[in-house]
Enzyme design. Structure first.
Site, PDB file in Angstrom:
ATOM      1  N   SER A 145      39.625  13.438  -2.794  1.00 17.85           N
ATOM      2  CA  SER A 145      38.937  12.170  -3.009  1.00 17.85           C
ATOM      3  C   SER A 145      39.019  11.673  -4.560  1.00 17.85           C
ATOM      4  CB  SER A 145      37.404  12.295  -2.621  1.00 17.85           C
ATOM      5  OG  SER A 145      36.595  11.200  -3.144  1.00 17.85           O
ATOM      6  N   TYR A 158      29.490  16.816  -2.953  1.00 22.24           N
ATOM      7  CA  TYR A 158      30.866  16.285  -2.001  1.00 22.24           C
ATOM      8  C   TYR A 158      31.933  16.252  -3.166  1.00 22.24           C
ATOM      9  CZ  TYR A 158      34.149  13.277   0.253  1.00 22.24           C
ATOM     10  OH  TYR A 158      35.211  12.840   0.806  1.00 22.24           O
TER      11      TYR A 158
END
Length: 254
Positions: A145, A158
């Site tokens: 990500s 995350y």
């Protein structure tokens, strides 16, 4: 389509929606026999039906990748059986995203996110990569990500898991590459289907980037096809940024 994956088999985790679904559909369109994996049998059947209606090959294998080695091994074994005895391509896509701040994150959530986002792909790769090597080779594509490398004030938990996945990508490339298994990752930018409920917010996050818009699941899927196919045969251990320039160019707010 160029049928770049004809004769290949693939397991895609988290393949019942968004990026995972797009990757499964793209692989099937390129000739692969795909195992669509996820928790929802209803959504899984929908993805499989869509692929088959377009002439592709797909089967659904339900899996709740909770981080336990047993769950990952069970998925690897069942997917291998369904795919006729081998997995040529593994896509570690399944993940969960709580957007809480650090101080709002409790220990249970911390453990759960690491279990799903890091432990599950770790043990799934451990189960699949040796068999790939024994069969002559394969390809593993992990999903990272953009926020693993560009801090934002929410989602620290995350982002740290995706940083771990990107580090594992390099470690696994060194570990399994000499045995014929290529391991790479994709780092998507802000990606949502155009009709998603929070698409408006996603668009705001991409303002001022070179692309000037959020990405689509299909754009990430195209990168996954490249990393799974022979065109990338000399590519090992990279994190391919498919993020509209979000992490590579200064963002000037409009």
């Amino acid at each position: 389509m160029t049928m770049r994956l004809t004769g290949r088999t693939a397991l895609v985790t988290g393949a019942t929606s968004n990026i995972g679904r797009a990757i499964a559909e793209a692989f099937a369109a390129e000739g692969a026999h795909v195992v669509v994996s996820g928790r929802s049998g209803v959504r899984g059947a929908e993805v499989v039906e869509g692929i088959r209606s377009r002439g592709g090959r797909a089967d659904f294998v339900r899996a709740d990748l909770d981080g336990s080695a047993a769950a990952s091994r069970a998925l690897a074994e069942e997917a291998t059986r369904v795919l006729g005895g081998r997995i040529d391509v593994l896509v570690n896509n399944a993940g969960i995203y709580p957007a809480d701040t650090t101080t709002a994150t409790d220990e249970k959530t911390f453990d759960q996110v690491y279990a799903v986002n890091v432990k599950a792909p770790f043990f799934l790769t451990a189960a699949v990569a040796p068999a790939m090597a024994e069969a002559g080779g394969g390809a593993i594509v992990n999903l990272g990500s953009w926020i693993a490398r560009l801090g934002i004030p929410v989602g620290a938990l995350y982002s740290s898991t995706k940083g771990a996945v990107e580090t594992l990508t390099r470690a696994w490339a060194a570990e399994f590459g000499p045995r014929g298994v290529r391991v790479n990752a994709i780092s998507p930018g802000v990606v949502l289907a155009a009709d998603a409920e929070d698409a408006g917010l996603a668009e705001v996050m991409m303002k001022g980037t070179p692309a000037g818009r959020m990405g689509t699941p299909d754009e990430i899927a195209s990168a996954a096809v490249y990393l799974a196919a022979d065109e990338s045969s000399f590519v090992h251990g990279i994190v391919l940024d498919v993020d509209g320039g979000r992490t590579t160019a200064a963002v000037i707010a409009a």
